[in-house]
Each structure stands twice: as structure tokens, then as C-alpha cells.
Design an enzyme around this catalytic site. Structure first.
Site, PDB file in Angstrom:
ATOM      1  N   LEU A 124       0.817  -1.224   0.000  1.00  0.00           N
ATOM      2  CA  LEU A 124       0.000   0.000   0.000  1.00  0.00           C
ATOM      3  C   LEU A 124       0.848   1.270   0.000  1.00  0.00           C
ATOM      4  O   LEU A 124       0.420   2.319  -0.435  1.00  0.00           O
ATOM      5  CB  LEU A 124      -0.903   0.037   1.230  1.00  0.00           C
ATOM      6  CG  LEU A 124      -2.046  -0.964   1.299  1.00  0.00           C
ATOM      7  CD1 LEU A 124      -2.744  -0.874   2.638  1.00  0.00           C
ATOM      8  CD2 LEU A 124      -3.043  -0.731   0.182  1.00  0.00           C
ATOM      9  N   VAL A 177       4.236  -0.755   4.006  1.00  0.00           N
ATOM     10  CA  VAL A 177       2.878  -1.071   4.441  1.00  0.00           C
ATOM     11  C   VAL A 177       2.218  -2.002   3.420  1.00  0.00           C
ATOM     12  O   VAL A 177       2.280  -1.744   2.217  1.00  0.00           O
ATOM     13  CB  VAL A 177       2.038   0.216   4.591  1.00  0.00           C
ATOM     14  CG1 VAL A 177       0.643  -0.088   5.117  1.00  0.00           C
ATOM     15  CG2 VAL A 177       2.740   1.202   5.511  1.00  0.00           C
ATOM     16  N   ASP A 237       2.196  15.026  12.077  1.00  0.00           N
ATOM     17  CA  ASP A 237       2.256  14.760  10.639  1.00  0.00           C
ATOM     18  C   ASP A 237       0.837  14.708  10.069  1.00  0.00           C
ATOM     19  O   ASP A 237       0.502  13.814   9.295  1.00  0.00           O
ATOM     20  CB  ASP A 237       2.999  13.430  10.417  1.00  0.00           C
ATOM     21  CG  ASP A 237       3.506  13.303   8.984  1.00  0.00           C
ATOM     22  OD1 ASP A 237       3.530  14.321   8.271  1.00  0.00           O
ATOM     23  OD2 ASP A 237       3.876  12.181   8.582  1.00  0.00           O
TER      24      ASP A 237
END
Ligand SMILES: Nc1ncnc2c1ncn2[C@@H]1O[C@H](COP(=O)(O)OP(=O)(O)OP(=O)(O)O)[C@@H](O)[C@H]1O
Length: 578
Positions: free
Chosen positions: A156, A164, A295
Site C-alpha cells: 500500500l 505497508v 504529521d
């Protein structure tokens, strides 16, 4: 009958303790001695004897105690008998009632103050409960996973700190529950596991549903942290915002059906309101537990298909201010597109927390001094801006906007003044959307995107902003207007307010009426502090330079020490695969 007892009282945390005794040691060593003495027929005689005689029967430890006691009474630390409830030890009815604990006003104030401190953000008391009770209980009951339980799927995403994957659980390959996301992370994975576990216990609905994290060691790849989440959905806010259909595509996701309403800025405004409210809600929950994300960007906001809300992902750069984890400013990597101008969530003068208990104890003070949560608010403000202005949704235009804003000293109103006159239809439409309902959207945006963290609104206050009150009504109610005035009064930069007063005085004042003339006001504005002589200034500058260097050296050494200590910290909490 002579009264021979003395009484001392000490206020401890709102409680006044009374001790009643003829001899301080008798009460200090235990009641046994006093009552035995009392039951004897010679009790009266014994208690009537001068203190010096009593001391004869005492052990040497008692003599020291007595000496210390007398010394303190002598110098006035002990409270006089007159202000205490003294009684006669023989006639017990004259003794104070056995309610040894009686609240006092200063005591109650002290106790309330302590409780408020312990519960103030980021929450010292809930922190202890979470760390020493909830974390252990959770460990017993939650399911754990290991490498063999996971079947890897497609990739991903990934960067230099991990990769990921979409994956599934081997035991439930085709069920929805079995759909997971796996992150194989480098050393930063330890922090991310910590943050996700904290979030799962404190505010599970704000972030992606974290299932488990462990340390996996293989001879080929070395140590890797594996983190598992439930698969929340296909789209992040970044994907949705890039679509030409935005914000209607989000409306369909949230309501699960297409609305039969005319398209226009009012409907769009309402959808944007909903997204922003969900984001602020998630941020408020994170901040209330002492976590700052650092973030926040559309790529890290995922749409959860099950709950039909937006949730936050990627806590790898987050800082836990409750225990001081990860707040060393120089260490983290920020995304320049969404980062607040201060770049650091804590003042660089704040050394990293010496140890978890000390950091925890100091956390409310450090939080109030630095207001680190406002870093995320700035990023959320930029997301709000991107939602309102389609032209700012791609990277290059956002970077350009950031440059323009910097040139305007991070003053959104000044930016608006420079661009609005020559704005194209898209930009105009954005301003129109934010100006709806008396400009509430614009006002909220300007209170989120400000240069000084202290002047930015908190997530909690933002949620109470009148922008979120209006549900389909165009006119503001009386109460809403009142709240808006109050909000304006509390959120404004007071240097701006001072300028405004000066302007107002300039407009209305004349020499004849006793007000200021424009020339006088100009002089007022131009008053500058008198300069010190240059020799004095140089000496002061050198002294400050030396002081800054000393502070920097100390901070760097403390940081270095803590970094080593903290690496031990993590390993204790992260499960390892057997
Ligand atoms: N719980 C989840 N459910 C669905 N998709 C997810 C979930 N968590 C992460 N993703 C997807 O994986 C992508 C990468 O996740 P994440 O941002 O946590 O990793 P990262 O390594 O930090 O990536 P980056 O460096 O790009 O920020 C996200 O953009 C999202 O598409």
C-alpha cells in the site's frame, strides 16, 4: 486539676491532624504507652511531673525526639495550645472529639488545586492509571498475533521507515474481520506501537483500529517491528480531495447515498464542515491524552468504511507529552507542506524529559508553556484551506501558497488582500464559501492558521466555534452571534486589538474634544524603547550568547543521555515473537 497535655496540629493536604499527649513520645511511639500509664493510679502524679522528669524514663531515642520537639516549639514552629483543641487527659470529656480529620479552607483549596493539576492536559493521574493498570489488564485479554498468522497482500505504501501491506489473517481469510494492514517498520516502529496502544486505550475511535505490534527478528532482515491494524477502507482524504467530485464524493461515503439537492457552495460548505469536525474531534481526543501527531496531512486521514468517519493514521512521528516520549525536537521529520512555521512542538530551550516519572509530573506545566497541540491545528487549518480552494489541492500550488503566506508573515488576511483583487473564479468561489454565514468559516480558518502557536485555537475550542453550529440555517441566532463575539474577543491577538483602538481613536479624536490628533497618534506609534549605549549592549549580547551556549550544551547532553535510556524503555513494552 492541672491541664498537662500539649497539642500539636499539622495541616497536610487539607487535613488537620491532632495529637494529644502529655509527652510527645508517648503518642509518637504508640497509644499503648499512654493508656497503660493512664490506667495506673499514679497516672495523675506521673503526668503532673515536669517534662524534665518525664524524660528520665524515656529511651535515648525519645530524648532526641523530645529535644527536637522542644527546639521546634522553642523556635515557634509548633502551634500554640491556645489555638488548638486542648483538653484534660484525665477528664476525657474535655478531649477533642475523635474526628481526627477536619477539612480546612486552605487545605480544601490545596486539594482541589492538586486534583486539577493531576487531571490537567495531558493528565498525570489518568496517565498513571493507564500505564500501571489499563496497559496490564489489556495485555492479558487482547488477542496476540505472530508472523505465521499473517498472509501478505499488495503493497500500500512505504518509505525509508517501513513498508505497508494489505494483508489478511490466516484464520479468517475471507471474512471482513480478517482484512488487515501490516506495517513492517524500522526502529521508529517501537514509537508507533507505543502511540497506537496508548490511543487504543484512550481514544480508539480517533485513529485506525490497532490490533497488535511486536518485534520480529529474522537472520536475513534483522529486527523489524510488525504493526497490525484493521483495514479501515480504500481511501484517504488525499485520494478523495484529488477527485473532481470533491466534496460530493465524501457526502456519498458518509450518507451512503447521493442527495437529491442542487449543487452549490452551501451544500459543499456543509460537507466540508462535517469533514473538518470529524478531523478536529479526532485531534481533540488525541491532544486530550497528551499525544501530538505532528504529521497531519490528507494522506494520513483515512475514511473508515465501517464507522463512516475519518480517522487518523501513521503515528510514527507522534510525540507523547505525558511521558515525554519522542519530543526531542531535532529528531523528527516533518512534512514541509503541512508543518507549522515553528517546526518544533516544544521550545528548543526545553530539555528532553529526564525520565518518565519526572516528565509525567511536569507534563501539565510543559504543555501549558508550549501548547504543542497547536502544531497539528496549523496543519488541519491548511487541510481546511485545501478543501475550500480546489486550486490549492496539488503539491506545487500548496508549496507556492506557503511561500506567499510566509511573505505575508503568516497573516492570512494580508494574503487575502494581496490575492483577492486579481483572483480567478476558483479562488473567488473559495472565499465565497468561507464567507457564508457572516464569514464564520473564514474566521475559523484564520484562527487555525497563525504564526504564533499560542494564538492558534485549540481543537476543543474550534469544535465550539459557531461555524459548526449552523445546520442548514442561514441566519445566526442571537446566542450564536453572542458566542461569536465572545470567541472573537478571546481569540484575537491583542497587539492587533491595540492597533485597532489606536485607529479608532485616530478616527474619532480631535484636539478640541480631548482626543488624540492623527499626528499625536503617529508619534505614539513611533515611540521606540530607548537604546542602551553600544558598550552596554555588546556586554549584554555576549552574556546572552554564553548563556545560550551553556543551555544548548546541557540540553544536548541530556538529550543524548535520554536517547540511550529511552531505547531501553521501548524494548520493555514491545512483545517479541518467540
Ligand atoms: N488502517 C488502515 N486501513 C486502510 N489503509 C491503511 C491503513 N493504514 C494505512 N493504510 C494505507 O497505507 C498507506 C501507508 O500508511 P502509513 O502512512 O501509515 O505508512 P508510512 O510508511 O508512514 O507511509 P508514508 O511514509 O507514505 O507516510 C496509507 O496511505 C493508506 O493508504
Amino acid at each position: 486539676m492541672a491541664t498537662v497535655g500539649t497539642s500539636t496540629g499539622f495541616g497536610v493536604g487539607g487535613v488537620k491532624l491532632h495529637s494529644f499527649n502529655s509527652n510527645p513520645l508517648s503518642s509518637f511511639l504508640g497509644k499503648k504507652l499512654s493508656f497503660k500509664t493512664l490506667s495506673e493510679s499514679t497516672a495523675h502524679k506521673k503526668f503532673s511531673t515536669p517534662r524534665s522528669k518525664n524524660l528520665v524514663v524515656l529511651a535515648s531515642g525519645g530524648e532526641i525526639y523530645s529535644f527536637v520537639h522542644d527546639l521546634f516549639v522553642g523556635v515557634g514552629v509548633g502551634l500554640p495550645c491556645t489555638v488548638m483543641e486542648c483538653g484534660d487527659i484525665i477528664y476525657r470529656s474535655t478531649l477533642p472529639k475523635s474526628n481526627g480529620i477536619s477539612p480546612t479552607v486552605p487545605g480544601v483549596i490545596l486539594a482541589l488545586g492538586t486534583i486539577s493539576y493531576l487531571w490537567a492536559t495531558p493528565g498525570v493521574a489518568p496517565g498513571f492509571f493507564d500505564m500501571f493498570v489499563l496497559a496490564f489488564v489489556e495485555r492479558i485479554f487482547r488477542p496476540s498475533y505472530k508472523k505465521d498468522d499473517i498472509v501478505l497482500g499488495k503493497k500500500l505504501g512505504g518509505g525509508s521507515f517501513g513498508v505497508v501491506y494489505r494483508a489478511s489473517l490466516a484464520k479468517k481469510p475471507s471474512s471482513k474481520d480478517g482484512e488487515i494492514v501490516l506495517k513492517k517498520a524500522t526502529e521508529y516502529g517501537a514509537v508507533e506501537i507505543w502511540m497506537n496502544e496508548r490511543v487504543r486505550r484512550a481514544c480508539a475511535n480517533s485513529c485506525a483500529d490497532f490490533l497488535y505490534g511486536f518485534l520480529e527478528s529474522s537472520p536475513k532482515k534483522g529486527a523489524e517491528y510488525w504493526l497490525i491494524w484493521k483495514f479501515e477502507g480504500e481511501s484517504t482524504l488525499a485520494d478523495l480531495i484529488q477527485s473532481k467530485e470533491f466534496p460530493y464524493n465524501v457526502e456519498t461515503l458518509i450518507l451512503e447515498k447521493v442527495q437529491d439537492l442542487p449543487k452549490g457552495i452551501e451544500r459543499e460548505n456543509r460537507i466540508i464542515q462535517t469533514i473538518l469536525r470529524q478531523l478536529l474531534f479526532a485531534l481533540d481526543s488525541l491532544h486530550s491524552t497528551g499525544i501530538v501527531h505532528r504529521d497531519i496531512k490528507p494522506q494520513n486521514i483515512i475514511f473508515s468504511e465501517d464507522s463512516r468517519t475519518f480517522k487518523i493514521i501513521d503515528l510514527g512521528a507522534a510525540a507523547d507529552l505525558r511521558v515525554g516520549i519522542n519530543y526531542i525536537p531535532k529528531e523528527f521529520l516533518l512534512d514541509p507542506r503541512y508543518a507549522a512555521p515553528e517546526q518544533y512542538i516544544m521550545s528548543t530551550q526545553t530539555p528532553s524529559a529526564p525520565s518518565a516519572p519526572v516528565a509525567t509530573a511536569l507534563s501539565p506545566v510543559l504543555w501549558q508553556l508550549n501548547l504543542p497541540d497547536r502544531f497539528d491545528i496549523y496543519s488541519a487549518g491548511l487541510i481546511f484551506l485545501q478543501m475550500a480552494f480546489p486550486g490549492l489541492r496539488n503539491d506545487s500550488s500548496l508549496i507556492q501558497f506557503n511561500r506567499q503566506l510566509k511573505r505575508c508573515d503568516y497573516d492570512l488576511t494580508a494574503w487575502r488582500n494581496t490575492v483577492e483583487a486579481r483572483a480567478g473564479p476558483e479562488l473567488r468561489r473559495g472565499f465565497e464559501l468561507l464567507d457564508l454565514d457572516g464569514g464564520q468559516g473564514w474566521e475559523l480558518l484564520t484562527s487555525m492558521v497563525r504564526y504564533k502557536a499560542r494564538q492558534r485555537i485549540s481543537a476543543k475550542t474550534a469544535l465550539a466555534h459557531p461555524y459548526f453550529d449552523k445546520e442548514g440555517l442561514l441566519a445566526l441566532s442571537f446566542m450564536q452571534s453572542l458566542r461569536m463575539q465572545l470567541f472573537r474577543a478571546t481569540q484575537q491577538d491583542y497587539s492587533e486589538a491595540a492597533n485597532w483602538i489606536i485607529q479608532l481613536m485616530a478616527k474619532s479624536g480631535t484636539k478640541k474634544d480631548g482626543g488624540f490628533t492623527e499626528a499625536q497618534l503617529q508619534a505614539l506609534r513611533e515611540i521606540k524603547p530607548t537604546k542602551k549605549s553600544s558598550a552596554q549592549r555588546n556586554a549584554l549580547a555576549s552574556a546572552l550568547k554564553v548563556q545560550r551556549k551553556i543551555i544548548r550544551t546541557i540540553n544536548e547532553s541530556v538529550d543524548e543521555l535520554n536517547r540511550r535510556r529511552k531505547s531501553l524503555w521501548w524494548s520493555r513494552w514491545i512483545p517479541r515473537e518467540e
